[in-house]
Design an enzyme around this catalytic site. Structure first.
Site, PDB file in Angstrom:
ATOM      1  N   ARG A  23     -10.772  -3.867   2.519  1.00 20.89           N
ATOM      2  CA  ARG A  23     -10.782  -3.024   1.313  1.00 20.89           C
ATOM      3  C   ARG A  23     -11.785  -3.518   0.278  1.00 20.89           C
ATOM      4  O   ARG A  23     -11.581  -3.328  -0.923  1.00 20.89           O
ATOM      5  CB  ARG A  23      -9.388  -2.937   0.675  1.00 20.89           C
ATOM      6  CG  ARG A  23      -8.376  -2.142   1.479  1.00 20.89           C
ATOM      7  CD  ARG A  23      -7.158  -1.800   0.625  1.00 20.89           C
ATOM      8  NE  ARG A  23      -6.032  -1.409   1.469  1.00 20.89           N
ATOM      9  CZ  ARG A  23      -4.790  -1.814   1.306  1.00 20.89           C
ATOM     10  NH1 ARG A  23      -4.487  -2.631   0.308  1.00 20.89           N
ATOM     11  NH2 ARG A  23      -3.830  -1.397   2.107  1.00 20.89           N
ATOM     12  N   ARG A  27     -10.838   0.020  -5.251  1.00 12.30           N
ATOM     13  CA  ARG A  27     -10.482   0.290  -6.653  1.00 12.30           C
ATOM     14  C   ARG A  27     -10.669  -0.885  -7.591  1.00 12.30           C
ATOM     15  O   ARG A  27     -10.618  -0.690  -8.808  1.00 12.30           O
ATOM     16  CB  ARG A  27      -9.034   0.780  -6.719  1.00 12.30           C
ATOM     17  CG  ARG A  27      -8.843   2.173  -6.141  1.00 12.30           C
ATOM     18  CD  ARG A  27      -7.402   2.599  -6.188  1.00 12.30           C
ATOM     19  NE  ARG A  27      -6.587   1.851  -5.233  1.00 12.30           N
ATOM     20  CZ  ARG A  27      -5.269   1.999  -5.123  1.00 12.30           C
ATOM     21  NH1 ARG A  27      -4.624   2.842  -5.914  1.00 12.30           N
ATOM     22  NH2 ARG A  27      -4.592   1.302  -4.231  1.00 12.30           N
ATOM     23  N   ARG A  36     -15.339   7.724  -7.668  1.00 13.08           N
ATOM     24  CA  ARG A  36     -14.166   8.481  -7.236  1.00 13.08           C
ATOM     25  C   ARG A  36     -13.750   9.497  -8.284  1.00 13.08           C
ATOM     26  O   ARG A  36     -13.379  10.635  -7.957  1.00 13.08           O
ATOM     27  CB  ARG A  36     -13.005   7.536  -6.920  1.00 13.08           C
ATOM     28  CG  ARG A  36     -11.747   8.291  -6.512  1.00 13.08           C
ATOM     29  CD  ARG A  36     -10.735   7.428  -5.824  1.00 13.08           C
ATOM     30  NE  ARG A  36      -9.508   8.172  -5.562  1.00 13.08           N
ATOM     31  CZ  ARG A  36      -8.513   7.738  -4.804  1.00 13.08           C
ATOM     32  NH1 ARG A  36      -8.600   6.564  -4.213  1.00 13.08           N
ATOM     33  NH2 ARG A  36      -7.423   8.462  -4.616  1.00 13.08           N
ATOM     34  N   ASP A  73     -10.935   6.307   6.243  1.00 13.27           N
ATOM     35  CA  ASP A  73      -9.498   6.134   6.240  1.00 13.27           C
ATOM     36  C   ASP A  73      -8.975   6.203   7.669  1.00 13.27           C
ATOM     37  O   ASP A  73      -9.540   6.905   8.507  1.00 13.27           O
ATOM     38  CB  ASP A  73      -8.820   7.217   5.394  1.00 13.27           C
ATOM     39  CG  ASP A  73      -7.364   6.894   5.117  1.00 13.27           C
ATOM     40  OD1 ASP A  73      -6.496   7.346   5.891  1.00 13.27           O
ATOM     41  OD2 ASP A  73      -7.081   6.178   4.139  1.00 13.27           O
ATOM     42  N   TYR A 147       2.474   7.673  10.715  1.00  4.33           N
ATOM     43  CA  TYR A 147       2.142   8.696   9.726  1.00  4.33           C
ATOM     44  C   TYR A 147       2.241  10.099  10.330  1.00  4.33           C
ATOM     45  O   TYR A 147       2.686  11.037   9.668  1.00  4.33           O
ATOM     46  CB  TYR A 147       0.740   8.468   9.177  1.00  4.33           C
ATOM     47  CG  TYR A 147       0.610   7.275   8.266  1.00  4.33           C
ATOM     48  CD1 TYR A 147       0.851   7.383   6.898  1.00  4.33           C
ATOM     49  CD2 TYR A 147       0.259   6.024   8.768  1.00  4.33           C
ATOM     50  CE1 TYR A 147       0.736   6.286   6.056  1.00  4.33           C
ATOM     51  CE2 TYR A 147       0.142   4.925   7.936  1.00  4.33           C
ATOM     52  CZ  TYR A 147       0.389   5.056   6.586  1.00  4.33           C
ATOM     53  OH  TYR A 147       0.269   3.969   5.756  1.00  4.33           O
TER      54      TYR A 147
END
Length: 339
Positions: A23, A27, A36, A73, A147
């Protein structure tokens, strides 16, 4: 130009280990947050090749990491298999229809949804420094299936684990579909320009030993076999988070070229039980990085000492936290590289 990270994946052991962070494009970086916000959402950002390429190279420009990992992703595969994918504000991803109640064979595959990813790879390839290894990735079948079955993430993957016990044939069909699509997807990334790939099994730790063999080891082994048949020289990193004592079985059963270790694994134990010469990646606690200072220094030094006699890629035990200060990442890079 020497690509140190790629060489370590092929068994070399340099004096200073190469470094990248899971990652690392995310962020905690102000430049990422600005882009973003401009794009208006994660999926819009990830499917815009210009923007996704920019995000991929942002941490390379700032920190000079030895590896760049594709910005995308793990749920691109179920999206391509025909589920709808959304990222709502302040919540995790959602897939619909959930396969707990919807038959897999009623999904219509949309393979072209992966085309922007391949274009991103081509654009990143042209932007990276010559000595930076370019990593692609995909989710491992068990984690992706959790998921797809539940339609969203969960704390214990209970719905998917129950589904696998209750109807193993139906669940096996889901896993097989993920395996087939993942081989094609990773091969497409390689053909577009990535030099190594990582399989993320973020929820591998939730399974019993028998289920781990069936839903983690066997599907990942199938992906490795399929990918090696097409691209035999491209290294594959396996990252079965939470595997713990099952790591030796994973290494033997999957035939991955390197293993990523999460922060709960004792690096000294891992060095003792994993095959000699097998490259490892990891495994600093992301919270030690977020804390910085002495905690960070001790953590870095312990990992480096444990893997001093083995091919090693320095990384975190999981993804970098969004509140991690930039200065702490700079401290980490300096400590690993002995600056």
């Amino acid at each position: 130009m020497t690509k140190t990270l790629l060489n370590v994946l092929k068994g070399e052991k340099p004096a200073t280990p190469p470094l990248w962070l899971m990652r690392q494009a995310g962020r905690y970086l102000p430049e990422y947050r600005a882009l973003r916000a401009e794009k208006g959402g994660f999926l819009a950002l990830a499917t815009d090749p210009d923007a996704a390429a920019e995000v991929t190279v942002q941490p390379i420009r700032r920190f000079g990491f030895d590896g760049a990992i594709l910005f995308s992703d793990i749920l691109m595969v179920p999206w391509a298999l025909g589920q709808d994918l959304t990222f709502g504000p302040g919540e995790g991803p959602r897939l619909a229809p959930a396969l707990a109640t919807h038959p897999l064979d009623q999904l219509a595959r949309v393979g072209e949804r992966l085309d922007p990813v391949y274009q991103t790879v081509r654009q990143v390839k042209a932007l990276l420094p010559a000595d930076t290894t370019f990593l692609g990735f995909a989710g491992s079948p068990w984690t992706v299936a959790t998921y797809m079955v539940a339609g969203q993430g969960s704390r214990d993957q209970g719905e998917t684990r129950s589904h696998a016990y209750r109807d193993p044939a139906a669940f096996a069909a889901i896993v097989d579909a993920i395996v087939t699509m993942t081989i094609d997807y990773l091969a497409g990334q390689i053909e577009a320009g990535v030099e190594a790939v990582q399989l993320f099994d973020s929820w591998a730790g939730s399974l019993s030993p028998e289920q781990f063999e069936r839903w983690v080891i066997a599907p990942n082994a199938a992906i490795v076999r399929g990918l090696k048949a097409r691209h035999p020289d491209v290294p594959v990193i396996g990252f079965p988070k939470g595997a713990g004592g099952k790591l030796p079985a994973y290494a033997a059963g999957t035939a991955v070229d390197a293993i990523g270790l999460d922060e709960t694994v004792d690096p000294l134990w891992a060095d003792a039980v994993l095959p000699k010469g097998l490259p490892v990646q990891g495994n600093l606690d992301p919270l030690a990085l977020e804390t910085g200072g002495e905690a960070l220094q001790r953590g870095v030094d312990r990992v480096l000492a444990a893997f001093g006699d083995r091919p090693h890629i320095f990384n975190l035990g999981h993804g970098i936290g969004q509140h991690t200060p930039i200065a702490h990442v700079e401290q980490l890079v300096a400590r690993v590289r002995r600056i």
